[in-house]
Scaffold this motif. Structure first.
Motif, mmCIF file in Angstrom:
data_model
loop_
_atom_site.group_PDB
_atom_site.id
_atom_site.type_symbol
_atom_site.label_atom_id
_atom_site.label_comp_id
_atom_site.label_asym_id
_atom_site.label_seq_id
_atom_site.Cartn_x
_atom_site.Cartn_y
_atom_site.Cartn_z
ATOM 1 N N ARG A 50 0.835 -1.211 0.000
ATOM 2 C CA ARG A 50 0.000 0.000 0.000
ATOM 3 C C ARG A 50 0.867 1.258 0.000
ATOM 4 N NH1 ARG A 50 -1.727 0.302 5.508
ATOM 5 N NH2 ARG A 50 0.184 1.544 5.700
ATOM 6 N N ASP A 51 1.865 1.300 0.900
ATOM 7 C CA ASP A 51 2.695 2.492 1.015
ATOM 8 C C ASP A 51 3.521 2.735 -0.240
ATOM 9 O OD1 ASP A 51 1.693 2.993 3.505
ATOM 10 O OD2 ASP A 51 3.411 2.220 4.607
ATOM 11 N N LEU A 54 1.483 4.578 -2.540
ATOM 12 C CA LEU A 54 1.273 5.939 -2.053
ATOM 13 C C LEU A 54 2.540 6.785 -2.144
ATOM 14 C CD1 LEU A 54 -0.897 5.297 1.134
ATOM 15 C CD2 LEU A 54 -1.650 6.380 -0.993
ATOM 16 N N ARG A 56 5.189 6.193 -0.341
ATOM 17 C CA ARG A 56 5.754 6.247 1.009
ATOM 18 C C ARG A 56 6.670 5.062 1.227
ATOM 19 N NH1 ARG A 56 1.424 8.122 5.044
ATOM 20 N NH2 ARG A 56 1.954 6.236 6.152
ATOM 21 N N SER A 58 7.636 2.225 3.731
ATOM 22 C CA SER A 58 7.082 1.539 4.892
ATOM 23 C C SER A 58 8.209 1.111 5.825
ATOM 24 C CB SER A 58 6.284 0.307 4.454
ATOM 25 O OG SER A 58 5.739 -0.356 5.579
ATOM 26 N N ASN A 139 -5.201 -2.851 2.190
ATOM 27 C CA ASN A 139 -4.183 -3.689 2.817
ATOM 28 C C ASN A 139 -4.245 -5.128 2.308
ATOM 29 O OD1 ASN A 139 -3.266 -1.563 4.404
ATOM 30 N ND2 ASN A 139 -4.736 -2.017 6.033
ATOM 31 N N LEU A 160 -7.630 2.724 -3.183
ATOM 32 C CA LEU A 160 -6.531 3.592 -2.783
ATOM 33 C C LEU A 160 -6.525 4.873 -3.612
ATOM 34 C CD1 LEU A 160 -4.172 3.548 -0.758
ATOM 35 C CD2 LEU A 160 -2.723 2.645 -2.581
ATOM 36 N N ARG A 163 -9.154 7.006 -2.377
ATOM 37 C CA ARG A 163 -8.998 7.295 -0.955
ATOM 38 C C ARG A 163 -10.221 6.836 -0.158
ATOM 39 N NH1 ARG A 163 -4.206 8.269 -1.989
ATOM 40 N NH2 ARG A 163 -2.935 9.866 -0.966
ATOM 41 N N PHE A 188 -6.456 4.877 10.127
ATOM 42 C CA PHE A 188 -6.097 5.079 8.725
ATOM 43 C C PHE A 188 -6.680 6.389 8.189
ATOM 44 C CE2 PHE A 188 -5.603 0.263 8.360
ATOM 45 C CZ PHE A 188 -4.222 0.343 8.463
ATOM 46 N N GLN A 191 -4.005 8.732 9.364
ATOM 47 C CA GLN A 191 -2.676 8.536 8.783
ATOM 48 C C GLN A 191 -2.646 8.711 7.273
ATOM 49 O OE1 GLN A 191 -1.636 4.568 10.135
ATOM 50 N NE2 GLN A 191 -0.428 5.372 11.832
ATOM 51 N N LEU A 192 -3.672 8.224 6.585
ATOM 52 C CA LEU A 192 -3.628 8.128 5.128
ATOM 53 C C LEU A 192 -4.570 9.095 4.425
ATOM 54 C CD1 LEU A 192 -3.593 4.217 4.830
ATOM 55 C CD2 LEU A 192 -1.635 5.777 4.949
#
Length: 492
Positions: A50-51, A54, A56, A58, A139, A160, A163, A188, A191-192
């Motif tokens: 997932r990250d 995005l 990001r 992890s 996830n 994702l 969102r 989440f 955070q997301l």
């Protein structure tokens, strides 16, 4: 309406995700090949995937496999220089090589007993089945290794991109399996920056009471992660909207005091969220020294959120339409300590946060700077090592829309901080002590260690705070005069 990414857009997203994984790509291929050589599947799953989409990085690498724990352990023994199996009963084996740590879990088909919430582990045989048991579709994406084949049976990538937070299985089933997933949804959201789907929101609202089946420790961990997010407010708002907060943190929704045309006052709930946001903005960078309160700082954030929880219990309607909350900081400190203990926070956190709540109004006695040096010393001494956090909490607590009033409060606090700095430079206030220590007090009074020494020490400390340094000679004179008036030395 959910917008589906095009094939080209998906290809581009995947390419970016792989780029994000470049630093760990050799590890992914090596482990994938190690499992494949022994006839087993391995996939990178969950948060790291997932990250990567995005953009990001992890902090964790989670793997899943069809290998049973014993087989996984044998493979990892050949790869790493250390391993651990504390999670063996749940199918998880860990290993490390140098600074690299990995954990590999056998495909799961968990079930819960419906009473204690303890998982009943059943190992599965397919990656798709494992993904269907996960909390949310975002996830439930995986990369098969070593060939990097993307597996997304529940449309996690679409969610994702939109969102949106949905569960792979019906939300009633997912939350019935583990009610903590509802808290995780709020985390989440913080955070997301995702929002829960309508069906997920409805299920959370209908099933909010089931969070009581979850241990306080697990609830605390999710709440802590939520609060340490860059923007906790959306997650907290979701907890309140769905009714989860009524069970996990009931003091928060209680702040939504009714406002009517006759008794107007601030929306304490909205005010508290604003104070939290402003406190976060005042945190230092993670690499800053302690006096800058490097963020994210849990104590400051808890205090900012809870600083006014004593208001509902102390609200009084005054003649003429006013509203008062006398001593709400004292009541709030007690309620804070009670709630944090119920959530199983450690003693240091309970003590620090409740103390900040108790002190958050002290500054308002400063007025236009009328405090004596003695009062300033007591402010510093009462705050102790919490002073940098108290500075930020007090400043964050100003949410008035009156710019002139806000500027005046800021100038006044600037002046107080300047006075504190001057006194600290002269007197080392951070380590203020009486002019005589306990041993010297005992020698002067001729008494052994015990309660009398403690009383004498507190007397001298009060003098030190009120008058500043006295010097040993004057301190001894004042101590002897005090002692002569005590019952122990009075004529019978």
């Amino acid at each position: 309406m959910t917008i589906m990414p095009t094939a080209d857009a998906t290809t581009e997203l995947f390419a970016r995700a792989v780029t994000r994984l470049t630093p760990v790509m050799p590890l992914l291929r090596e482990l994938g090949e190690a499992f494949a050589e022994r006839g087993h599947e391995l996939a990178l799953v969950g948060g790291p995937v997932r990250d990567a989409f995005l953009g990001r990085t992890s902090p964790d690498l989670d793997f899943t496999t069809d290998a049973r724990p014993g087989a996984t352990e044998r493979i990892l023994r050949g790869w790493g220089d250390a391993h651990w199996d504390m999670g063996r009963d749940f199918g998880t084996i860990g290993a490390s090589r140098g600074d690299t740590r990995v954990e590999v879990t056998t495909y799961r088909a968990d079930a819960y007993d419906g009473v204690t919430r303890k998982p009943v582990v059943a190992f599965g045989d397919s990656l798709e089945e494992d993904l269907s048991r996960r909390d949310f579709t975002i996830n439930a994406m995986a990369l098969r290794l070593p060939d990097l084949h993307f597996v997304d049976p529940h449309g996690g990538l679409v969610d994702l991109a939109a969102r949106v937070l949905r569960t792979p299985s019906p939300p009633e089933v997912s939350f019935g399996d583990d009610p903590l997933r509802m808290m995780r949804a709020a985390r989440f959201a913080a955070q997301l920056g995702v929002h829960v789907s309508a069906g997920t929101h409805e299920a959370m609202t209908a099933m909010a009471a089931s969070i009581e089946k979850v241990s306080a420790e697990r609830v605390r961990e999710e709440l802590t992660k939520l609060l340490l997010a860059d923007t906790p407010a959306p997650g907290l708002e979701l907890l309140v909207e769905t009714g989860l907060a009524a069970y996990a943190l009931p003091e928060l929704p209680a702040l939504r005091l009714e406002i009517d045309e006759h008794h107007r006052h601030k929306d304490v709930y909205a005010h508290s969220l604003t104070v939290l946001e402003q406190a976060i903005a005042l945190e230092g960078a993670p690499s800053d020294p302690p006096e800058a309160v490097p963020g994210p700082d849990l104590w400051l954030r808890l205090a900012a959120l809870l600083h006014d929880i004593g208001k509902p219990a102390t609200r009084r309607f005054e003649p003429g339409g006013g509203v008062s909350f006398h001593h709400h900081e004292v009541v709030g400190a007690k309620l804070t300590a009670k709630r944090l203990r119920a959530l199983r926070y450690d003693k240091e956190t309970v003590k620090a946060v409740s103390r900040l709540v108790e002190l958050h109004l002290r500054f308002h006695g400063y007025g236009e700077g009328q405090w004596t040096d003695s009062a300033v010393r007591r402010y510093v001494t009462d705050a102790g090592p919490l002073l940098p956090r108290l500075h930020r909490l007090t400043r964050a607590d100003c949410t008035t829309r009156n710019h002139r009033k806000a500027a005046r409060l800021a100038r006044t606090y600037d002046a107080l901080e300047s006075r504190i700095a001057d006194l600290q430079a002269k007197e080392e206030l951070a380590a203020v002590r009486p002019d005589l220590d306990g041993n010297r007090i005992g020698e002067i009074l001729g008494v052994p260690p015990g309660p009398v020494i403690g009383r004498a020490y507190r007397f001298l400390l009060g003098l030190r705070l009120d008058e500043g340094p006295l010097g040993e000679e004057e301190a001894e004179r004042r101590l002897r005069a005090w002692w002569a008036e005590q019952p122990e030395t009075s004529p019978s």
